[in-house]
Every structure is written in C-alpha cells, then in structure tokens.
Design a protein around this motif. Structure first.
Motif, PDB file in Angstrom:
ATOM      1  N   ASP A  45      10.042  13.194  -3.534  1.00 31.67           N
ATOM      2  CA  ASP A  45      10.937  12.087  -3.194  1.00 31.67           C
ATOM      3  C   ASP A  45      11.563  11.557  -4.473  1.00 31.67           C
ATOM      4  O   ASP A  45      11.198  11.992  -5.567  1.00 31.67           O
ATOM      5  N   LEU A  46      12.474  10.589  -4.316  1.00 26.95           N
ATOM      6  CA  LEU A  46      13.110   9.978  -5.479  1.00 26.95           C
ATOM      7  C   LEU A  46      12.155   9.077  -6.245  1.00 26.95           C
ATOM      8  O   LEU A  46      12.262   8.924  -7.455  1.00 26.95           O
ATOM      9  N   THR A  47      11.235   8.443  -5.526  1.00 25.06           N
ATOM     10  CA  THR A  47      10.283   7.530  -6.158  1.00 25.06           C
ATOM     11  C   THR A  47       8.862   7.952  -5.794  1.00 25.06           C
ATOM     12  O   THR A  47       8.637   8.597  -4.768  1.00 25.06           O
ATOM     13  N   LEU A  48       7.934   7.558  -6.622  1.00 25.87           N
ATOM     14  CA  LEU A  48       6.526   7.861  -6.394  1.00 25.87           C
ATOM     15  C   LEU A  48       6.040   7.110  -5.152  1.00 25.87           C
ATOM     16  O   LEU A  48       6.230   5.901  -5.050  1.00 25.87           O
ATOM     17  N   PRO A  49       5.455   7.808  -4.193  1.00 27.52           N
ATOM     18  CA  PRO A  49       4.973   7.125  -2.994  1.00 27.52           C
ATOM     19  C   PRO A  49       3.766   6.242  -3.277  1.00 27.52           C
ATOM     20  O   PRO A  49       2.992   6.527  -4.188  1.00 27.52           O
ATOM     21  N   LYS A  50       3.627   5.178  -2.501  1.00 28.96           N
ATOM     22  CA  LYS A  50       2.425   4.357  -2.587  1.00 28.96           C
ATOM     23  C   LYS A  50       1.243   5.254  -2.261  1.00 28.96           C
ATOM     24  O   LYS A  50       1.289   6.034  -1.316  1.00 28.96           O
ATOM     25  N   GLY A  51       0.194   5.144  -3.044  1.00 28.71           N
ATOM     26  CA  GLY A  51      -0.992   5.938  -2.787  1.00 28.71           C
ATOM     27  C   GLY A  51      -0.970   7.299  -3.447  1.00 28.71           C
ATOM     28  O   GLY A  51      -1.903   8.074  -3.298  1.00 28.71           O
ATOM     29  N   ALA A  52       0.101   7.625  -4.181  1.00 26.93           N
ATOM     30  CA  ALA A  52       0.120   8.910  -4.876  1.00 26.93           C
ATOM     31  C   ALA A  52      -1.033   8.917  -5.874  1.00 26.93           C
ATOM     32  O   ALA A  52      -1.347   7.906  -6.477  1.00 26.93           O
ATOM     33  N   GLY A  53      -1.644  10.023  -6.033  1.00 25.67           N
ATOM     34  CA  GLY A  53      -2.804  10.112  -6.894  1.00 25.67           C
ATOM     35  C   GLY A  53      -4.089  10.128  -6.087  1.00 25.67           C
ATOM     36  O   GLY A  53      -5.136  10.442  -6.584  1.00 25.67           O
TER      37      GLY A  53
END
Length: 149
Positions: A45-53
């Motif tokens: 996506d264009l931005t890092l999703p919440k919860g990535a990692g």
C-alpha cells in the motif's frame, strides 16, 4: 480454509498471499484474517498499515505522481523475490486498493474524486494481474473486486 499444502517433498508449507491495499479498512481486515489463519501475508500500500510488524510483511507502493509508478508491477515482483527468496510462488493475490468517491453529481469535487478512484482501482488491478503472471502458482487465486458504486 486449508492453510497449508503439501509440497513435492511432502512437507507442509504455509500458504502465501499478497494483499494490495493492505492499509485500507477492508485491506487491514482481510490481511488480519489471513494472518489469523496462519497464511504468510504480504501487504502492499501507499502507507504502512496499522499493525504491520505483527506477522505482516510490507512493501510500500509508489504514489500516483511518482515518475517510477509505471514500473510498480516490476518493483513489486523484485521486492517479493528479493525480500523473500524462499517464496517460490504466491497462492493468492488480492487487490483491495482503490477507494471510493463520495459526493453528488452537483458537487464539482466528485469529478476529480471519481477520476482518482477509477485510476487507482484500474491501475492496481493491472499491477495485481502482472504480479500474478510472474509470482502466482498454477491454480492460484487472483481476486480483483474493484470499487462498488
């Protein structure tokens, strides 16, 4: 849903999915469901999703004004091959990128919003199709739901 399949060596391997639009509301939920089902989940996506990692691998997509945007499909395939060298093939590619346009026909902003939505939905579907042609296993699943009116 079966989350593992037997490889040619007889070893059970986790299924692998790429979710385009992983930072959006629907993309986050779909990614979470795949992760809960023990799929190796890669979000883009264009931005890092919440919860990535939290088990989600992530590749940042290029914005629409980027000069390299035309190579987005190739760059995504390079990311998949470079970051995940043991990833022989994906089992599924899901495109949830695109968004939606709000407003009425009287609102001049709806024209620009709709144009951006169509460009985003169609282009990311082409990117997902290209990535699938390069990385999706035979019999794998490509999902292109698009935006609904």
């Amino acid at each position: 849903v079966s989350v593992a399949r037997r490889s040619s060596s007889g070893i059970m391997a986790a299924r692998k999915v790429l979710v385009l639009g992983a930072a959006g509301q629907l993309g986050r939920r779909v990614s979470e469901k795949f992760l809960e089902s023990n799929w190796h989940t890669i979000g883009a996506d264009l931005t890092l999703p919440k919860g990535a990692g939290k088990g989600l691998s992530f590749c940042q997509m290029l914005p629409s004004d980027s000069p390299e945007r035309a190579q987005q499909g190739q760059l995504l395939v390079e990311f998949l091959k470079g970051q995940l060298p043991n990833l022989a093939h994906l089992d599924a590619v899901v495109n949830l990128a695109g968004g939606f346009a709000m407003g009425t026909a009287e609102d001049p902003a709806v024209l620009a919003n709709t144009m951006a939505m169509v460009e985003s939905s169609v282009y990311t579907s082409i990117v997902a199709s290209y990535v699938s042609s390069q990385m999706l296993r035979t019999g794998g699943l490509l999902i292109l739901p698009g935006a609904a009116a």
